[in-house]
Design an enzyme around this catalytic site. Structure first.
Site, PDB file in Angstrom:
ATOM      1  N   CYS A  78      56.859  37.772  14.254  1.00  0.00           N
ATOM      2  CA  CYS A  78      57.384  38.360  15.482  1.00  0.00           C
ATOM      3  C   CYS A  78      56.512  39.528  15.940  1.00  0.00           C
ATOM      4  CB  CYS A  78      58.856  38.754  15.318  1.00  0.00           C
ATOM      5  SG  CYS A  78      59.653  39.042  16.915  1.00  0.00           S
ATOM      6  N   HIS A 107      61.412  33.922  13.807  1.00  0.00           N
ATOM      7  CA  HIS A 107      61.812  34.567  12.539  1.00  0.00           C
ATOM      8  C   HIS A 107      62.265  33.513  11.528  1.00  0.00           C
ATOM      9  CE1 HIS A 107      61.814  38.918  13.460  1.00  0.00           C
ATOM     10  NE2 HIS A 107      62.122  38.549  14.694  1.00  0.00           N
ATOM     11  N   GLU A 118      62.414  33.764   8.418  1.00  0.00           N
ATOM     12  CA  GLU A 118      63.183  34.401   7.344  1.00  0.00           C
ATOM     13  C   GLU A 118      64.652  34.593   7.704  1.00  0.00           C
ATOM     14  OE1 GLU A 118      61.344  35.898   9.484  1.00  0.00           O
ATOM     15  OE2 GLU A 118      62.038  37.937   9.892  1.00  0.00           O
TER      16      GLU A 118
END
Ligand code: MN
Length: 277
Positions: free
Chosen positions: A125, A243, A245
């Site tokens: 990001c 993202h 994660e």
């Protein structure tokens, strides 16, 4: 831990660039102090790939970035606050888009040391945008303002439940990582996949040395890049605008979760590069 109760030696150490919470007298805890922090799913992602996350905090020491990079095997650039437009030669179009020049300078120094010591870099990001700026590219300060007809790429209410399609281009690292999906794709030149979207800035002018790996399907916003040519072409330098994660620890209700791109191949590719150094 193994059966003897000992933690095995030899874990790779992944440095995660810390977010900075600057002194704020109104804060109840650590009143007026500077804090360095990471969002926990980033640590979870690194752990799941079998490595150890190490937080890299900004300090006033001149050799801070060099020492931190020396101590880790790879650099993972964390998301967070906007980049300061001054970092790519512009002034803020609005005061709220002023970003954090202190963090930019620190992370650009981390990137420079990682490049000069040939350590793999993965940017997520803001980290994806930071890589582009560190290598000489520019950003849109605000997609909605500067790109006509663009999708909404960040929504305060939906936050990480907001998603959109990206086109992963052929002959890219991502096309290799998601090869099984590519084989099922009707179009052999690209794979359309669903990813989350929590950003209002994006890459504008691509930095020298980078190749685009993925574009937002609807508005062609650059969503993934990798260094493939120039002086660092043999190094692993990958930027991902979404993202991955966030998908690991999400407790949010999301109807289309199963449709989002698997986050682990990206981290595994980074870990493979780290292991080869
Ligand atoms: Mn997006």
């Amino acid at each position: 831990m193994n059966t003897s109760g000992q933690v095995p030696q030899g874990y790779k150490r992944i440095g995660i660039s810390a977010c900075i919470m600057h002194p704020d007298p109104s804060r109840v805890v650590f009143n007026g102090r500077r804090l360095s922090y990471i969002e926990n799913s980033m640590a979870e992602w690194v752990f799941r790939a079998g490595a150890v996350p190490v937080v890299l905090p900004h300090t006033a020491q001149r050799d801070c970035a060099a020492r931190l990079i020396e101590s880790v095997d790879g650099l993972l650039l964390h998301g967070g606050v906007d980049l300061a437009p001054e970092s790519y030669g512009e002034t803020p179009l609005r005061p709220e888009w002023s970003g954090d020049k202190i963090r930019d300078d620190f992370e650009i120094a981390l990137v420079q040391h990682a490049l000069s010591t040939k350590k793999p870099i993965l940017g997520i990001c803001r980290g994806h945008q930071l890589l582009n700026v560190a290598l000489g590219g520019t950003l849109y300060q605000d997609i909605q303002t500067q790109v006509s007809g663009a999708l909404v790429h960040r929504c305060a209410e939906r936050y990480n439940t907001l998603s959109h399609d990206v086109d992963i281009l052929s002959n890219t690292l991502l096309s290799q990582l998601y090869e099984s999906l590519f084989k099922k794709s009707a179009n052999k030149n690209l794979l359309t996949a669903r990813i989350n979207s929590v950003h209002h800035q994006a890459i504008n002018a691509l930095a020298p040395g980078f190749t685009i790996e993925a574009l937002s399907t609807h508005d062609k916003i650059i969503e993934a890049v990798r260094i493939t040519h120039g002086p660092y072409k043999h190094q692993f330098v990958l930027g991902i605008q979404w993202h991955p994660e966030f998908q690991l620890e999400d407790e949010c209700q999301r109807e289309d979760e199963s449709a989002l791109l698997d986050p682990m191949p990206i981290m595994q590719a980074f870990m493979d590069a780290v292991s080869q150094e």
